[in-house]
Design a protein around this motif. Structure first.
Motif, PDB file in Angstrom:
ATOM      1  N   LEU A  28       0.860  -1.175   0.000  1.00 20.26           N
ATOM      2  CA  LEU A  28       0.000   0.000   0.000  1.00 20.26           C
ATOM      3  C   LEU A  28       0.900   1.230   0.000  1.00 20.26           C
ATOM      4  O   LEU A  28       1.608   1.500   0.976  1.00 20.26           O
ATOM      5  N   GLU A  29       0.892   1.964  -1.108  1.00 16.30           N
ATOM      6  CA  GLU A  29       1.677   3.186  -1.247  1.00 16.30           C
ATOM      7  C   GLU A  29       0.828   4.358  -0.793  1.00 16.30           C
ATOM      8  O   GLU A  29      -0.239   4.625  -1.358  1.00 16.30           O
ATOM      9  N   ILE A  30       1.288   5.097   0.217  1.00 23.10           N
ATOM     10  CA  ILE A  30       0.552   6.218   0.787  1.00 23.10           C
ATOM     11  C   ILE A  30       1.318   7.495   0.463  1.00 23.10           C
ATOM     12  O   ILE A  30       2.507   7.628   0.791  1.00 23.10           O
ATOM     13  N   SER A  31       0.647   8.439  -0.199  1.00 21.71           N
ATOM     14  CA  SER A  31       1.279   9.703  -0.593  1.00 21.71           C
ATOM     15  C   SER A  31       0.949  10.779   0.420  1.00 21.71           C
ATOM     16  O   SER A  31      -0.216  10.930   0.814  1.00 21.71           O
ATOM     17  N   ALA A  32       1.973  11.525   0.829  1.00 20.32           N
ATOM     18  CA  ALA A  32       1.776  12.613   1.790  1.00 20.32           C
ATOM     19  C   ALA A  32       2.829  13.682   1.559  1.00 20.32           C
ATOM     20  O   ALA A  32       4.024  13.430   1.752  1.00 20.32           O
ATOM     21  N   ARG A  33       2.393  14.861   1.086  1.00 23.48           N
ATOM     22  CA  ARG A  33       3.267  16.032   0.924  1.00 23.48           C
ATOM     23  C   ARG A  33       4.493  15.729   0.070  1.00 23.48           C
ATOM     24  O   ARG A  33       5.607  16.071   0.400  1.00 23.48           O
ATOM     25  N   GLY A  34       4.261  15.053  -1.048  1.00 20.70           N
ATOM     26  CA  GLY A  34       5.345  14.786  -1.964  1.00 20.70           C
ATOM     27  C   GLY A  34       6.190  13.578  -1.609  1.00 20.70           C
ATOM     28  O   GLY A  34       7.020  13.159  -2.397  1.00 20.70           O
ATOM     29  N   LEU A  35       6.019  13.004  -0.423  1.00 19.54           N
ATOM     30  CA  LEU A  35       6.750  11.820  -0.006  1.00 19.54           C
ATOM     31  C   LEU A  35       5.827  10.610  -0.058  1.00 19.54           C
ATOM     32  O   LEU A  35       4.606  10.738  -0.056  1.00 19.54           O
ATOM     33  N   HIS A  36       6.429   9.433  -0.073  1.00 20.54           N
ATOM     34  CA  HIS A  36       5.650   8.210  -0.190  1.00 20.54           C
ATOM     35  C   HIS A  36       6.028   7.260   0.944  1.00 20.54           C
ATOM     36  O   HIS A  36       7.207   7.102   1.281  1.00 20.54           O
ATOM     37  N   ALA A  96     -16.151   3.005   6.864  1.00 23.91           N
ATOM     38  CA  ALA A  96     -16.378   4.395   7.262  1.00 23.91           C
ATOM     39  C   ALA A  96     -17.736   4.871   6.785  1.00 23.91           C
ATOM     40  O   ALA A  96     -18.086   4.716   5.605  1.00 23.91           O
ATOM     41  N   ALA A  97     -18.501   5.474   7.716  1.00 21.70           N
ATOM     42  CA  ALA A  97     -19.767   6.089   7.340  1.00 21.70           C
ATOM     43  C   ALA A  97     -19.546   7.505   6.813  1.00 21.70           C
ATOM     44  O   ALA A  97     -20.266   7.975   5.940  1.00 21.70           O
ATOM     45  N   ILE A  98     -18.546   8.200   7.369  1.00 20.64           N
ATOM     46  CA  ILE A  98     -18.177   9.542   6.916  1.00 20.64           C
ATOM     47  C   ILE A  98     -16.918   9.428   6.062  1.00 20.64           C
ATOM     48  O   ILE A  98     -15.969   8.732   6.418  1.00 20.64           O
ATOM     49  N   ASN A  99     -16.906  10.109   4.924  1.00 14.64           N
ATOM     50  CA  ASN A  99     -15.789  10.038   3.982  1.00 14.64           C
ATOM     51  C   ASN A  99     -15.482   8.583   3.601  1.00 14.64           C
ATOM     52  O   ASN A  99     -14.375   8.085   3.843  1.00 14.64           O
ATOM     53  N   PRO A 100     -16.437   7.870   3.023  1.00 16.59           N
ATOM     54  CA  PRO A 100     -16.201   6.459   2.691  1.00 16.59           C
ATOM     55  C   PRO A 100     -15.060   6.300   1.692  1.00 16.59           C
ATOM     56  O   PRO A 100     -14.713   7.216   0.952  1.00 16.59           O
ATOM     57  N   THR A 101     -14.496   5.108   1.701  1.00 17.88           N
ATOM     58  CA  THR A 101     -13.375   4.806   0.815  1.00 17.88           C
ATOM     59  C   THR A 101     -13.813   4.916  -0.643  1.00 17.88           C
ATOM     60  O   THR A 101     -14.903   4.466  -1.012  1.00 17.88           O
ATOM     61  N   GLN A 102     -12.946   5.495  -1.452  1.00 12.82           N
ATOM     62  CA  GLN A 102     -13.218   5.617  -2.878  1.00 12.82           C
ATOM     63  C   GLN A 102     -12.193   4.806  -3.654  1.00 12.82           C
ATOM     64  O   GLN A 102     -10.989   4.857  -3.376  1.00 12.82           O
ATOM     65  N   LEU A 103     -12.691   4.072  -4.634  1.00 12.05           N
ATOM     66  CA  LEU A 103     -11.854   3.283  -5.529  1.00 12.05           C
ATOM     67  C   LEU A 103     -11.922   3.913  -6.909  1.00 12.05           C
ATOM     68  O   LEU A 103     -13.003   3.970  -7.519  1.00 12.05           O
ATOM     69  N   ASP A 104     -10.781   4.424  -7.367  1.00 10.46           N
ATOM     70  CA  ASP A 104     -10.737   5.139  -8.644  1.00 10.46           C
ATOM     71  C   ASP A 104     -11.787   6.245  -8.671  1.00 10.46           C
ATOM     72  O   ASP A 104     -12.568   6.383  -9.629  1.00 10.46           O
ATOM     73  N   GLU A 152      -4.338   9.896  -0.177  1.00 10.33           N
ATOM     74  CA  GLU A 152      -4.263   9.179  -1.442  1.00 10.33           C
ATOM     75  C   GLU A 152      -3.342   7.977  -1.280  1.00 10.33           C
ATOM     76  O   GLU A 152      -2.237   8.092  -0.753  1.00 10.33           O
ATOM     77  N   ALA A 153      -3.813   6.821  -1.732  1.00  8.96           N
ATOM     78  CA  ALA A 153      -3.046   5.587  -1.602  1.00  8.96           C
ATOM     79  C   ALA A 153      -3.211   4.755  -2.865  1.00  8.96           C
ATOM     80  O   ALA A 153      -4.170   4.933  -3.630  1.00  8.96           O
ATOM     81  N   THR A 154      -2.257   3.865  -3.087  1.00  7.90           N
ATOM     82  CA  THR A 154      -2.293   2.960  -4.242  1.00  7.90           C
ATOM     83  C   THR A 154      -1.988   1.551  -3.758  1.00  7.90           C
ATOM     84  O   THR A 154      -0.963   1.324  -3.096  1.00  7.90           O
ATOM     85  N   LEU A 155      -2.873   0.626  -4.077  1.00  2.00           N
ATOM     86  CA  LEU A 155      -2.664  -0.787  -3.747  1.00  2.00           C
ATOM     87  C   LEU A 155      -2.037  -1.459  -4.950  1.00  2.00           C
ATOM     88  O   LEU A 155      -2.586  -1.433  -6.056  1.00  2.00           O
TER      89      LEU A 155
END
Length: 318
Positions: free
Chosen positions: A6-14, A62-70, A92-95
């Protein structure tokens, strides 16, 4: 089963988290397998299940801000092909699988080598001194009255130091926000090189103005500099020094250059001369050819005085 990533993007870093067989939970609570501290992430946000038949199932918690796929909200989704883009809150994440190809390694812009123009503080200091020298020489050559050292110092501090310092400060803040690091030495070197290039090109354009008896060379360079060359220089820095993508670099370069270009162009003497007969810049005789400024007979000072004496009050000379 091979572990997923699972690649997690945060402020230009991964950040990369391995996801092994079985069930992996993701959320803000501390009892999750992968903890995301963003406030838009639910305490238990997403569950990733790897079944025995190698299928991958995503279960939204999650009931609030549910997970989005593409960019599409999901409840339960079976993944058939990797990689997939996930939005977990605003994270933002990439599996993807472990054998996912990675981009080529980017070379360091500064390796602390004395020979590398971006590599050592000595080069930056040398370029700053060169900018001050060139700017001072330009001020001296364009001084039409008695030259004063106090005026030179004020000019260097107001024009050269503030210009270079303003660009370095603005770009360093932007770079800190984008990639979470400072590159002051590389920034200072790049800005000084751009300053020297601009000064050299403007001197060349002024020479063309004199040679062709026209103002279009300097006008064309002035507009092209702010509209094309400054955004291009910023984009090249973001691509080769900060290692951002080309698309993001071009958009950011236009956004950065616009607040600088628009006021500079609108307040320039070149723009005023296009819309008004009056311009603070010296005007050229429109009847002269671009390639020959000796077509019209010159008038000596004695003849000019005689003609002036013959004029009546309010009359203009031919």
């Amino acid at each position: 089963m091979d572990a997923l990533i699972l690649e997690i993007s945060a402020r230009g870093l991964h950040r990369y988290e391995p996801i092994r067989s079985g069930t992996t939970t993701i959320g803000r609570a501390l009892d999750n397998d992968i903890i995301l501290s963003d406030p838009t992430v639910a305490p238990h946000h997403l569950k990733i299940v790897q079944n025995a038949d190698n299928s991958i199932e995503l279960i939204n918690l999650a009931a609030i801000n549910p997970t989005q796929l593409d960019q599409r909200a999901i409840d339960t989704q079976v993944i058939e092909k990797l990689p997939v883009a996930l939005d977990i809150g605003r994270v933002e994440a990439t599996l993807q699988s472990r054998d996912q190809p990675v981009a080529a390694t980017r070379p360091l812009a500064a390796n602390r080598s004395h020979r590398h123009p971006f590599g050592h503080a000595y080069w930056a200091l040398l370029l700053v001194l060169a900018c001050l020298l060139v700017s001072g020489l330009d001020f001296f050559l364009n001084s039409f009255n008695t030259f004063k050292w106090s005026d030179l110092l004020k000019y260097l501090l107001r024009e050269t130091v503030l210009t270079i310092g303003g660009f370095v400060l603005a770009l360093s803040i932007l770079e800190r926000l984008l990639v979470n690091r400072w590159e002051i030495r590389q920034l200072l070197t790049s800005v000084c090189l751009i300053f020297l290039l601009f000064t050299s090109l403007m001197a060349f354009a002024d020479g063309l103005d004199y040679l062709l008896s026209a103002s279009w060379p300097s006008t064309l360079l002035y507009f092209g500099w702010y509209l094309v060359m400054v955004p291009a220089a910023i984009a090249l820095y973001l691509i080769h020094i900060s290692h951002l993508t080309r698309e993001h670099s071009l958009v950011l370069a236009l956004l950065i250059a616009s607040p600088i270009a628009l006021p500079s162009i609108l307040q320039s003497s070149q723009m005023q001369s296009l819309f008004d007969n009056f311009s603070p810049a010296a005007s050229y005789h429109n009847e002269l050819s671009y390639l020959n400024w000796h077509l019209r007979e010159s008038v000596d000072i004695e003849r000019f005085i005689e003609q002036a004496k013959q004029l009546k009050p309010g009359a203009a000379a031919d």
